[in-house]
Design a protein around this motif. Structure first.
Motif, short mmCIF file in Angstrom:
data_model
loop_
_atom_site.label_atom_id
_atom_site.label_comp_id
_atom_site.label_asym_id
_atom_site.label_seq_id
_atom_site.Cartn_x
_atom_site.Cartn_y
_atom_site.Cartn_z
N VAL A 117 -3.25 1.13 5.23
CA VAL A 117 -2.55 0.19 4.35
C VAL A 117 -1.96 -0.90 5.24
CG1 VAL A 117 -2.01 1.95 2.63
CG2 VAL A 117 -0.37 1.48 4.47
N ASP A 142 -0.47 -0.60 -4.72
CA ASP A 142 -0.73 -1.02 -3.35
C ASP A 142 -0.64 -2.53 -3.20
OD1 ASP A 142 -1.51 1.42 -1.73
OD2 ASP A 142 -2.80 1.65 -3.47
N GLU A 143 -1.12 -3.25 -4.20
CA GLU A 143 -1.07 -4.70 -4.19
C GLU A 143 -0.72 -5.17 -5.60
OE1 GLU A 143 -4.66 -6.42 -2.70
OE2 GLU A 143 -4.91 -4.86 -1.18
N ARG A 157 -5.28 1.53 -4.64
CA ARG A 157 -6.37 1.85 -3.73
C ARG A 157 -6.67 3.35 -3.70
NH1 ARG A 157 -8.75 -3.00 -3.08
NH2 ARG A 157 -7.34 -4.57 -2.20
N ARG A 163 7.57 0.57 -1.18
CA ARG A 163 7.41 0.45 0.27
C ARG A 163 8.49 -0.44 0.87
NH1 ARG A 163 2.01 -0.92 3.12
NH2 ARG A 163 3.50 -0.57 4.82
#
Length: 836
Positions: free
Chosen positions: A626, A716-717, A748, A62
C-alpha cells in the motif's frame, strides 16, 4: 497553512517528542507533586480557523492511526500530561467533544485517570452553532458521557443544563462521579489538598534565575536554522552592518505568551556584540500622511511610548484593551500640523499605523481612534486597518470592528453605519525601501529581518491564505540586495514561508521562531560565529501555494503532502538546517530482535569548528503493498562534537512503531513482511548512510469480504468523498463530497472466493433525497451492480438494500464503489451463491 503557529511539527514522532519534553518541564520533576497540569491541544485534526466550530475534517483510518493519534499517544504514554483538550471542529461529522476516541483510544494509553477539558464555550456549540443535538441539555449530557470532565463554558448555564440533564435521565450519577473522580485525582497530584509549607523548596525557585536566563539563550540559539549560506556567514570581525526590516528591532510575543521581563531585539543584540564595528538601522516602514476633505490627520501631543509600558498589565497580552484616557486623533486644516505616520503592511491588505510618539493607532470601546497602543494585540486586535479604494482615494476600514473611520467634531471615530466613512488621500513622505537602500549602501553586510506578528498574521480565529512573504517585506529585501549584494535575510516567524526568489538571489538565509527574551543575543551569536547553527526545520518549506492541498484536506496520503508523501521538490525539506562545520556518517549497522530495532552509527565532525549535529533516523519500506511514506522519521538526537571528534550513537526503537502501519483490510496495526531501509542523515533529503533489515512472516492476506464484508470507511483510495458520522455516538460512513458529483471508493485485493458472491447487501441512509444509489464494479470484468437506496428521511436511519448478482467476481479483485445522490454508505456485505 491554517492555525500553524500552534503546531510543533508536520511529523508525528517529532511532535510527540517535542510535546513530551515541553509537558515534562511543565509537570516538573518532583517525585510526588505536579507543578502544573499540562493538557494537550487540540484533539483532533485541527489546523484551520475558518468555520472552526462547524467545519468537519475527514480523517480516514490510516491517517488517524498513523498520523493523528501517535502525536498524542507519545506524551500520554510518557506520563507527562493529565489529559487533552478537544478542538472546536468536527471529525467525520461528529464534534470532537463527543469523540468516541476519547474512551476508545486516549484512555487506553495510560493507567492514570486522564482528564478531558473542553475548549472555551465548545460545549454550547454542540446544540448551538453545530446543531448536533436539539437542546443544550442533550448536548452537554452527550459530552459528559463521551468523556468530557471539565466544561469551560458559562458557569451558571452549564450547571443548570447539566442539572436538568440529570433530572431528565440523560446522565447518571455514575457519569458524574467518573468525571469528578478524574478531576479530583488531578488536584491531588497538584498538592491542592496537602499542606506545602515551602513551595519554593518543593518546586524550585519561581522565575528569572541566572540558570533560567542561560536556558532562554540556549533555547533561542538552538532555534535558529541556517537555510542557505554561500560563504557570507559567519560574519568577519569588525564588520559594518546595516540591520533593517520590520522585525529588526522587535521581539514579538506569541499569541498566548506572557509578558517578558527582559528582551533583546536583533538590532540590540548585534549592536552589543563585540565583533561588530558599527550598525546602521532602518526599519523600512512607509512614511505617510493622510488627508481628507477637512484637512490632515493629526495626532495630538502625548507621552512617548516606553519599551516596558504595559508589560505587567496582563499575563496574557491578548486580554489587554485599549485605553481611553488619551485624546483622539483629529483633523487639522493646516498642512504643517499633519502627522507623519509609519505604515506597515502585514500582507493581505492588513496594515498598522504608528504615530510619531511610537504608539499605534488603536480603537477603544468608545470607537474613537487614538495613538494609544505600544504593540498590536488583544483578543480582537484593535490596531489593524485596511485601505479600500474609493473614488479618488481610500476608505479606512478598522478591521477589529469592521467599521469605517469617519471625521467627527471630537476627532476620528469608527462609524457603526455600514457604507459610511471618510475618503482619505495617502501622501507618501518616504517609501520604506528608500531608507533601507541608504543604510544598505554604506554597510559591509546587510541583515534584513522579516517575518510575522503573531497577533496579526495566521493566529487563532484567522487562517493564513498564502505562504508568500508580505509584499512590503519582499520590497525591503530586494531594495537591500540591489544596494548591497552581501545581504542576509533572517525570517522570524511562527510558520514557513515560500521565498524561492530570495533563495535564488541572496547569499544567506536563516529562519527562527519568535525566540523570546534572548532572541536578539542568540541571533547575533549565530551570525558572528560564536555558535554554529544547528536548528532543523520541523516542517517542509514549499516553493509556493500551488504545492499545497486545500485548507480542509487532511488526507495527506491522497493529497501527497508533508515530507512523508510529497512527490515534488520543496524549497527546503523537513529536517533541513546547515552548519558552519561538517559532519560525516559511517558504519551504520541495523539489528532487529523481536520488537526491538537497533541502529548504530558513527558521526564525526570533519569541519574546522565545534558544532551541534542533529542526527536523524528514517525508515522506508522498499516494496510496500500500500502507499507508504517516502521515508519517515523514527528517531533523532542532537550531539555536540569538537573538530575531529567522533561519537558512536545507538538508537533503539520499538519495531512495531518504526515499521508498522494501519492495515485497513483487517482493522489492525501490523508490520508487513519485506525489506526496510534504515536511513541516517542530516535532513529528510540529505541521507548520509543507509542499511536494510528484513522482516519475515506471512504476507498480509487479501480482504476477507465474503466473511467480514467491507466497512465503507476502510477504503484504500477515494475520490470526491467525505467521511461522516454513522451515529451520534460512534462509527463512520462515507458520502459524496458534493451533491453535484459522485464519490468513488476503491478497495484493493478483495477475496471473492472461487465461486463468487450471489448477493450484495448495503447498509445506507439517505436524508431527503430520492435518487441516491450505490454502484459496484470490478475493473477488467463484466460485473456491474446498481443498488438504488430509498429516502430514509434521516441521516441516521439506515436501511439495507439487497441485490442478486450477475457475472459476480471471483478470486482476488479490486472493487470500485460509486456513491451518488447524497447516499451515506456504512457497510457492504456479500453472501455465497448457494444462499443468494
Amino acid at each position: 497553512m491554517g492555525r500553524n503557529e500552534e503546531g510543533y511539527a508536520e511529523d508525528p514522532h517529532l511532535t510527540a517528542a517535542l510535546a513530551t519534553a515541553y509537558t515534562r518541564g511543565l509537570r516538573g520533576d518532583h517525585p510526588r507533586y505536579w507543578r502544573t497540569a499540562p493538557l494537550l491541544k487540540h484533539w483532533l485534526a485541527h489546523n484551520h480557523e475558518k468555520d472552526r466550530d462547524t467545519a468537519s475534517t475527514s480523517v480516514r483510518p490510516r491517517v488517524l492511526h498513523e498520523y493523528e493519534l501517535p502525536a498524542f499517544a507519545g506524551p500520554v504514554r510518557a506520563g507527562a500530561v493529565v489529559g487533552v483538550m478537544p478542538a472546536y471542529n468536527l471529525v467525520n461529522g461528529r464534534p470532537n467533544h463527543l469523540s468516541p476516541l476519547l474512551a476508545g483510544q486516549l484512555r487506553t494509553w495510560s493507567d492514570r485517570p486522564l482528564v478531558v477539558c473542553s475548549d472555551a464555550y465548545a460545549p454550547s456549540n454542540i446544540a448551538g452553532s453545530q446543531g448536533y443535538y436539539p437542546s443544550h441539555e442533550e448536548g452537554l449530557a452527550a459530552a459528559l458521557r463521551a468523556g468530557v470532565d471539565s466544561f469551560t463554558d458559562a458557569e451558571e448555564e452549564t450547571v443548570g443544563r447539566l442539572t436538568r440533564a440529570f433530572e431528565l435521565g440523560l446522565i447518571t450519577e455514575a457519569d458524574i462521579d467518573a468525571a469528578v473522580s478524574r478531576l479530583l485525582a488531578m488536584r491531588f497530584d497538584l498538592g491542592e489538598f496537602d499542606e506545602i509549607d515551602d513551595p519554593e523548596q518543593t518546586f524550585g525557585p519561581a522565575f528569572d534565575t541566572p540558570e533560567h536566563r542561560a536556558l532562554a539563550l540556549e533555547a533561542a540559539e538552538q532555534t535558529v536554522v541556517l537555510l542557505k549560506n554561500d560563504g557570507l556567514l559567519p560574519l568577519r570581525p569588525g564588520v559594518r552592518l546595516a540591520v533593517v526590516g520590520l522585525l529588526a528591532d522587535e521581539v514579538k510575543l506569541d499569541w498566548y505568551a506572557g509578558s517578558l521581563l527582559h528582551r533583546v531585539s536583533p538590532l540590540q543584540g548585534l549592536r552589543e556584540h563585540p565583533s561588530v564595528a558599527s550598525v546602521d538601522y532602518a526599519e523600512g516602514t512607509d512614511r505617510v500622511r493622510l488627508r481628507c476633505a477637512a484637512g490632515w490627520v493629526t495626532v495630538p501631543q502625548a507621552p512617548e511610548a516606553r519599551e516596558d509600558e504595559g508589560v505587567t498589565a496582563a499575563l496574557d497580552q491578548a486580554l489587554l484593551s485599549g485605553p481611553t484616557d488619551l485624546p483622539p486623533v483629529t483633523i487639522s486644516g493646516q498642512e504643517d500640523q499633519a502627522s507623519v505616520l509609519d505604515l506597515i503592511d502585514w500582507g493581505g491588505g492588513v496594515l498598522t499605523l504608528r504615530a510619531p510618539n511610537g504608539r499605534y493607532l488603536s480603537v477603544a470601546d468608545d470607537r474613537y481612534v487614538r495613538a494609544s497602543a505600544t504593540q498590536p494585540g488583544g483578543w480582537v486586535v484593535k490596531e489593524t486597518f485596511r485601505l479600500e479604494p474609493h473614488d479618488d482615494g481610500h476608505l479606512l476600514r478598522h478591521l477589529g470592528s469592521e467599521g469605517y473611520v469617519c471625521v467627527t467634531a471630537d476627532g476620528l471615530k469608527v462609524t457603526d453605519v455600514e457604507g459610511e466613512g471618510e475618503v482619505f488621500i495617502v501622501e507618501n513622505s518616504e517609501r520604506g525601501e528608500e531608507a533601507v537602500a541608504r543604510a544598505a549602501a554604506g554597510a559591509d553586510v546587510v541583515i534584513v529581518v522579516a517575518g510575522n506578528d503573531p497577533h496579526i498574521n495566521g493566529r487563532e480565529t484567522q487562517d493564513r491564505d498564502t505562504l508568500a512573504l508580505p509584499p512590503h517585506q519582499e520590497r525591503l529585501w530586494k531594495a537591500a540586495h540591489a544596494a548591497n549584494p552581501d545581504t542576509v535575510l533572517v525570517i522570524t516567524s511562527s510558520y514557513p514561508y515560500a521565498v524561492p526568489e530570495a533563495d535564488t538571489a541572496l547569499p544567506a538565509l536563516l529562519w527562527t521562531a519568535h525566540g523570546g527574551q534572548a532572541a536578539g543575543t542568540a541571533l547575533a551569536r549565530i551570525l558572528t560565529g560564536d555558535v554554529s547553527p544547528a536548528g532543523r526545520l520541523p516542517q517542509t518549506w514549499y516553493t509556493g501555494d500551488d504545492q499545497l492541498p486545500a485548507m480542509l484536506d487532511y488526507d495527506l496520503i491522497a493529497s501527497r503532502t508533508t515530507y512523508l508523501y510529497f512527490d515534488g521538490t520543496p524549497l527546503y525539506p523537513f529536517g533541513h538546517g546547515l552548519s558552519y562545520t561538517a559532519f560525516a556518517y559511517a558504519d551504520l549497522t541495523i539489528n532487529l530482535q523481536g520488537d526491538e530495532l537497533t541502529a548504530e552509527l558513527t558521526v564525526t565532525n570533519t569541519g574546522p569548528r565545534s558544532g551541534d549535529e542533529v542526527v536523524q533516523l528514517y525508515v522506508r519500506a522498499t516494496a510496500p503493498s500500500v502507499p507508504r511514506p517516502h521515508r519517515q522519521l523514527i528517531a533523532h538526537r542532537r550531539i555536540n562534537l569538537r573538530p575531529g571528534q567522533a561519537q558512536r550513537l545507538t538508537f533503539t526503537i520499538p519495531a512495531h512503531e518504526a515499521l508498522g502501519f494501519w492495515d485497513v483490510a483487517h482493522s489492525r496495526w501490523t508490520i508487513e513482511p519485506g525489506t526496510y531501509q534504515i536511513q541516517a542523515g542530516a535532513s529528510s533529503d540529505d541521507i548520509r548512510a543507509s542499511g536494510t533489515v528484513t522482516v519475515d512472516g506471512d504476507p498480509i492476506p487479501p480482504r476477507p469480504v465474503m466473511s467480514a464484508g467491507l466497512a465503507a470507511a476502510d477504503f484504500d483510495e477515494s475520490h470526491d468523498i467525505e467521511l461522516v458520522d454513522y451515529s451520534q455516538t460512534s462509527g463512520d460512513s462515507v458520502t459524496p463530497a458534493s451533491d453535484d458529483a459522485p464519490g468513488e471508493l476503491v478497495f484493493r485485493c478483495c477475496d471473492f472466493g472461487p465461486d463468487g458472491p450471489g448477493t450484495v447487501v448495503v447498509a445506507a441512509a439517505v436524508g431527503g433525497r430520492t435518487s441516491a444509489k450505490v454502484e459496484l464494479h470490478v475493473p477488467g470484468t463484466a460485473f456491474r451492480a446498481t443498488l438504488p437506496v430509498p429516502d430514509t428521511h434521516d441521516r441516521y436511519s439506515y436501511t439495507t438494500v439487497r441485490e442478486p448478482l450477475v457475472d459476480a467476481p471471483t478470486g482476488i479483485r479490486d472493487l470500485h464503489v460509486t456513491l451518488r445522490g447524497g447516499v451515506r454508505l456504512h457497510h457492504i456485505e456479500f453472501t455465497e451463491s448457494s444462499t443468494g
